[in-house]
Design an enzyme around this catalytic site. Sequence first.
Site, PDB file in Angstrom:
ATOM      1  N   ARG A   1       0.856  -1.251  -0.219  1.00  0.00           N
ATOM      2  CA  ARG A   1       0.072  -0.016  -0.146  1.00  0.00           C
ATOM      3  C   ARG A   1       0.590   1.346   0.042  1.00  0.00           C
ATOM      4  NH1 ARG A   1      -3.174  -3.362   3.627  1.00  0.00           N
ATOM      5  NH2 ARG A   1      -5.174  -4.093   2.439  1.00  0.00           N
TER       6      ARG A   1
ATOM      7  N   LYS B   1       3.191  11.634 -10.836  1.00  0.00           N
ATOM      8  CA  LYS B   1       2.289  10.582 -11.760  1.00  0.00           C
ATOM      9  C   LYS B   1       3.147   9.444 -12.011  1.00  0.00           C
ATOM     10  CE  LYS B   1      -0.676  13.463 -14.360  1.00  0.00           C
ATOM     11  NZ  LYS B   1      -1.044  14.041 -15.868  1.00  0.00           N
TER      12      LYS B   1
ATOM     13  N   GLU C   1       9.397  17.738 -24.545  1.00  0.00           N
ATOM     14  CA  GLU C   1       8.689  18.272 -23.195  1.00  0.00           C
ATOM     15  C   GLU C   1       9.280  19.705 -23.256  1.00  0.00           C
ATOM     16  OE1 GLU C   1       6.078  17.361 -21.495  1.00  0.00           O
ATOM     17  OE2 GLU C   1       5.557  15.459 -22.530  1.00  0.00           O
TER      18      GLU C   1
ATOM     19  N   LYS D   1       7.176  23.145 -14.283  1.00  0.00           N
ATOM     20  CA  LYS D   1       6.209  21.780 -13.675  1.00  0.00           C
ATOM     21  C   LYS D   1       5.953  21.924 -12.357  1.00  0.00           C
ATOM     22  CE  LYS D   1       5.262  17.136 -14.250  1.00  0.00           C
ATOM     23  NZ  LYS D   1       5.351  15.855 -14.957  1.00  0.00           N
TER      24      LYS D   1
ATOM     25  N   GLU E   1      -4.113  16.895 -10.710  1.00  0.00           N
ATOM     26  CA  GLU E   1      -4.915  17.185 -12.048  1.00  0.00           C
ATOM     27  C   GLU E   1      -6.363  17.271 -12.125  1.00  0.00           C
ATOM     28  OE1 GLU E   1      -3.238  16.104 -16.341  1.00  0.00           O
ATOM     29  OE2 GLU E   1      -4.066  14.376 -15.173  1.00  0.00           O
TER      30      GLU E   1
ATOM     31  N   ARG F   1      -3.453  21.513 -13.788  1.00  0.00           N
ATOM     32  CA  ARG F   1      -2.327  20.894 -14.232  1.00  0.00           C
ATOM     33  C   ARG F   1      -2.574  20.420 -15.297  1.00  0.00           C
ATOM     34  NH1 ARG F   1       0.750  16.105 -10.405  1.00  0.00           N
ATOM     35  NH2 ARG F   1       2.104  15.228 -12.134  1.00  0.00           N
TER      36      ARG F   1
ATOM     37  N   ASN G   1      -0.526  19.005 -20.278  1.00  0.00           N
ATOM     38  CA  ASN G   1      -1.153  18.305 -21.453  1.00  0.00           C
ATOM     39  C   ASN G   1      -1.055  18.762 -22.633  1.00  0.00           C
ATOM     40  OD1 ASN G   1      -1.367  15.662 -19.759  1.00  0.00           O
ATOM     41  ND2 ASN G   1      -3.230  16.584 -19.034  1.00  0.00           N
TER      42      ASN G   1
ATOM     43  N   HIS H   1       7.878   9.575 -27.500  1.00  0.00           N
ATOM     44  CA  HIS H   1       6.892  10.531 -26.622  1.00  0.00           C
ATOM     45  C   HIS H   1       6.972  11.949 -27.275  1.00  0.00           C
ATOM     46  CE1 HIS H   1       4.050  12.204 -23.714  1.00  0.00           C
ATOM     47  NE2 HIS H   1       4.983  12.846 -23.080  1.00  0.00           N
TER      48      HIS H   1
END
Length: 371
Positions: free
Chosen positions: A122, A144, A186, A230, A240, A244, A248, A267
Amino acid sequence: MNTLTIDVPVSAPYRVHVGTRLLEQVGPIARPLVSGRRAAIITDSNVGPLYAPIVEASLKEAGFSTVTFTFPAGEAHKTLATYGQMLAFLADAELDRHDTVVALGGGVTGDMAGFAAATYLRGIAYLQVPTSLLAMVDSSVGGKCAVDLPQGKNLVGSFWQPRAVIADVGCLGTLTDAQLADGCGEVIKHAVIADPALFELLESHPITRSALENALDLVATVIARNIEIKRDVVVQDEREAGLRKLLNFGHSIGHAIEARAGYTLGHGTCVGLGMVAITRATARISDGDETALEGLADRIEGLCRAHGLSVTCPYTAADLKAAALHDKKRRGERIDLVLPRGLASCTIQTVTLDEFFLLMEAGLAPKEDEA
């Protein structure tokens, strides 16, 4: 080079370290942050042989016992099956809730190792040690973590903040030119959404092989500025819920291109294509300043070229339609899109899927002088 530090004051605050010879400092940085004595290094088949022994030695010198899990490199292995193998490895190694995971590698490694840390027992501590430009400026910061499904990218995941991010820019020297360029997608995105001065700096000083060899301090400064951009967004919207989503920009079309290509395109390359497409689409469909937005699209395209990114999408909007339906930002028959209004001026708008497909068609259509 002096180490640059950026503090990220989210729900579980941490510090980002940017500099050289930091792989040797992973153990000393980790020691006061982790109460346990065991560390599991998770890496891939490309990065592990290069850097795992250095990180392992640093951890051992700081009093950790270590084990290392290595998986085949590449987005194709960012799967539930690989994630399950990671969990089994952590269990076999008998890590407990006081121990830590060290994510050593690029974005795929960081995403999967973070998700394993978030869910094993957990949730246990983990450190991000990004070795690619893409991971340093984007995926290692913000918490993330996820794995892909056949239906789409990052569809299974969580938010789980690292205890620290340790970005050794010396690692960039072992990237291929294509990998280096891919990270620049990015970097360009952050400049477009937040920082005209950074955009202009990148126009005059692209992040290329020459920059790594002759201006590493500048590269480190650019990386740190990206992390600050960021950070500033994430601290306002950690999970998000709203703001945030600005991060994207270019991703809805970019992720569709990535998926349609079977993840054979990088990417950052796909984000670059997505940024140009959505900017051109906004210029052609909206009632805003078409000339200014077309000019911005041209500047983004030029900046992508200068950083070695492809600016020619191999697919039509019709080719991408099915893949676009699996975007995480979709809500029923609507989707949240980041639309540019100018440099460092973007808005988040909810549009219907039909409107999204019209934007894709407009953005991917050739310019008049190319038709």
